[in-house]
Design a protein around this motif. Structure first.
Motif: not given
Lengths: 289, 251
Positions: A36, A39, A41, A163, A166-167, A224
Motif C-alpha cells: 500500500f 501504490l 506513492r 483501496v 488510493s484509487v 492487488l
C-alpha cells in the motif's frame, strides 16, 4: 550437506528458530503495508517515518539501556507523534504530506542520534541503527507477533476505504467519512511495523522488508490481492535466505536479509512478467486483438 | 418539493468568491444544465452542492437528502489510473451505500455490477485493469459507477468533455433515463446545442447567476454576452463584499 546448510542451523540453534519466527511475522504484516505504501506513492514516506522512530527509541535507551520494551514503547510514541503531526499538517494546510514529513524526520533523526551518543557507545548506536535479529528473547518475539496480528486485523477493517482512497479519493469523500480515519490508521500501522522491523533490522533497514517485497510484487502481477501475496512470500524468502546467509558467512543478519531481497528485486526488474526489462526488450510478436 | 435550495450562497476559495450570491431552487426531478465560460464557477457550484466545498456565506439545503444520496462525477477525477484495480471492482465501489466497510458483495450485487457495466456498453471489460482503458471508456466506467450509486441527486461536471460523438450519445441517453426515473440531474456543460435540445432548465453562471429558468427563455444571445464579459481575475485587494452588509441589515 544441503540439509546442514539450509535447515541445520534452525534445528540446532534456538536463536535461529526465534529469528526465523520473527522474520516470518515481519513478512506477514509488513509486506502488505509495503504494497500500500508503494501504490500510494509513499515508499519514501515509510523511510522517513523509520527515522522518526529513532528519538523515541533513543529516549527509551537512555532511560533503561538496551531494553527492547522501553525502546519499542518510545519508538511507538515518537512514530505516532510524527505520523499524526505530519498528517494533520498536510491535511489542514496546503503542504504535501511528503514535504511536512521530511521536516519532521530530519529533526527526529538528528535528535535521535544525539540522544544515543550522549549516553551510549558506538556499538549501541550500531545496534539501534541496524538492529540484531539474532538477539531476540521470548518477550520481544511475542511483541513482534502481537504487533503483526494487530496489523493484519486493522488492515482487514480499513481495507476497503484504503483501496478506494488510493484509487479515487474524491469519490470516497463524497460517499463516506471513512477516508481520513482510514488514512490515519494506515499511518499508525506503518509505525507499528517499523517499530517491529526496528527490533530485527534497525531504524535504517526496517523499512526494507516492507518496500523491497512490494517492489518485487509489482513486477509479477497487476492484481492487488496477488501483489500482496507475492510480497509476503518474497519477504519471507528474503528473511529465511538472509538468515542462512548470515549464519554461513558471518554477514550481519539485517544487511544479509535486505541484500537477499535486493537480489530478488534485481531479478524481478530484469525478468518480471509485468514490465520487466527483458520482457520489454523481447515482447514477442504483437497479438491479433 | 425542492431537491436543492440555495439561500444567497457565496462559494469560493480563500475568501475570494467564485460564485456570488446565488439564490433559487431546483425542483425534484429537474434536469438542469449549468453553463458559462471557463472560470464562471460551474465546478465550484457543483462542489458546493456535493459538500466538498463549504459555502463562504449563505447555505445550500438538500431537501432532506443525505450526502450519500448524491452521486458526483467530477470534471477531472483525481483517479490514480495506475492502481491495480479491475473495471468490475472499480464500478462496484458505487455500491458503497449498501455495502459500506464490511458488507458482502453477493450474487445479486454482482449481477447489478455486471448490468451496470453492460448498460454503458463495456461488456467484456470486467477484468481489465482501469489503467488500460481509453479516456472515453473510463468515462463510461464512471457513468456505470454513478448508475450503481442509485442516487436521487446526480451532479455531473462537464461529463462530455473530450468524448467522441458515439460515446456522448450513449451517455446522454443514460442521463435522460435518470431524468425519466425521477432523479434530479445537474450537469455543467459547454455544448449549447445539446443544452437546447435535451435540457429543460438552464442556469447561466458568470461568477454569479446571470439567468436561471426554462432553457428556451434563458439561452438568449444577450444573456450569453453578459456571461462572456465576466471578469475572471481575483482582485487581491478586494474589500469585504458590500452586498453581504445590505442583505444582513435587511434580515
Amino acid at each position: 550437506m544441503l540439509y546442514d546448510a539450509l535447515i541445520g542451523p534452525f534445528t540446532e540453534f534456538e536463536f535461529m528458530r526465534r529469528a526465523l519466527a520473527a522474520v516470518i511475522a515481519l513478512a506477514l504484516a509488513g509486506a502488505p503495508i509495503g504494497v500500500f505504501l508503494m501504490l500510494r506513492r509513499m515508499s519514501l514516506v515509510g523511510d522517513a517515518m523509520a527515522h522518526a522512530i529513532l528519538p523515541g527509541a533513543a529516549v527509551g535507551f537512555l532511560l533503561s539501556g538496551l531494553n527492547l520494551f522501553a525502546m519499542t514503547a518510545g519508538g511507538l510514541i515518537a512514530g505516532f507523534a510524527v505520523a499524526i503531526l505530519a498528517g494533520v499538517v498536510a491535511r489542514s494546510t496546503g503542504l504535501k504530506e511528503d514535504a511536512s514529513l521530511a521536516t519532521f524526520y530530519l529533526a527526529s533523526l538528528a535528535l535521535g542520534v544525539t540522544i544515543v551518543s550522549i549516553k551510549g557507545t558506538n556499538i549501541d548506536l550500531l545496534h539501534v541503527l541496524f538492529g540484531n535479529i539474532l538477539a531476540m528473547d521470548d518477550q520481544t518475539l511475542l511483541v513482534v507477533a502481537f504487533n503483526a496480528t494487530v496489523t493484519l486485523l486493522v488492515l482487514a477493517v480499513i481495507y476497503r476505504p484504503l483501496v478506494i482512497e488510493s484509487v479515487d479519493p474524491l469519490f470516497l469523500r463524497t460517499v463516506s467519512r471513512a477516508g481520513g480515519p482510514a488514512h490515519l490508521a494506515f499511518l499508525a500501522l506503518v509505525v507499528i511495523n517499523l517499530v517491529n522491523g526496528f527490533q530485527a533490522l534497525g531504524t535504517l533497514l526496517a523499512v526494507g522488508l516492507m518496500i523491497l517485497p512490494a517492489g518485487i510484487a509489482r513486477f509479477w502481477s497487476r492484481d492487488l490481492t496477488a501483489m500482496i501475496c507475492i510480497a509476503v512470500v518474497a519477504a519471507a524468502i528474503s528473511g529465511y535466505a538472509g538468515l542462512v546467509l548470515s549464519f554461513q558467512t558471518r554477514v550481519p543478519s539485517g544487511p544479509a536479509i535486505i541484500l537477499v531481497a535486493t537480489v530478488i528485486y534485481v531479478v524481478s526488474v530484469l525478468f518480471g512478467r509485468v514490465g520487466g526489462i527483458v520482457r520489454q526488450m523481447f515482447p514477442g510478436r504483437h497479438l491479433e486483438a | 418539493m425542492a431537491a436543492l435550495h440555495f439561500h444567497n450562497v457565496t462559494l469560493g476559495y480563500d475568501r475570494h468568491p467564485a460564485v456570488h450570491h446565488l439564490s433559487g431552487e431546483v425542483a425534484r426531478g429537474a434536469l438542469v444544465a449549468v453553463i458559462g465560460p471557463n472560470g464562471a464557477g460551474k465546478s465550484t457550484l457543483l462542489r458546493g452542492i456535493v459538500g466538498i466545498l463549504k459555502p463562504l456565506d449563505g447555505s445550500i439545503h438538500l431537501g432532506g437528502l443525505d450526502a450519500r444520496d448524491i452521486a458526483y462525477l467530477p470534471q477531472s477525477a483525481e483517479i490514480d489510473r495506475s492502481f491495480p484495480i479491475s473495471v468490475f471492482d472499480f464500478v462496484g465501489t458505487g455500491l458503497w451505500r449498501a455495502t459500506s466497510l464490511f458488507g458482502g458483495i453477493g450474487k445479486a450485487a454482482r449481477g447489478k455490477i455486471l448490468r451496470a457495466i453492460a448498460s454503458v456498453g463495456l461488456n467484456g471489460f470486467e477484468n481489465r485493469p482501469i489503467g488500460t482503458l481509453s479516456g472515453g471508456q473510463m468515462q463510461r466506467v464512471l457513468f456505470a459507477r454513478v448508475l450503481l450509486q442509485d442516487a436521487s441527486l446526480i451532479v455531473l461536471d462537464e461529463p462530455f468533455n473530450a468524448i467522441d460523438a458515439k460515446t456522448t450519445a450513449d451517455l446522454l441517453a443514460l442521463v435522460k433515463q435518470w431524468h425519466n426515473e425521477g432523479r434530479t440531474v445537474l450537469a455543467a456543460l459547454h455544448d449549447m446545442e445539446m443544452v437546447r435540445n435535451h435540457f429543460s432548465e438552464t442556469l447561466v453562471l458568470a461568477r454569479g447567476p446571470v439567468a436561471w429558468g426554462p432553457t428556451a427563455d434563458v439561452l438568449t444571445p444577450e444573456n450569453l454576452l453578459v456571461a462572456m464579459r465576466m471578469c475572471e481575475a481575483f482582485d487581491d485587494s478586494a474589500a469585504a463584499c458590500a452586498a453581504d452588509d445590505i442583505s444582513s441589515r435587511a434580515a
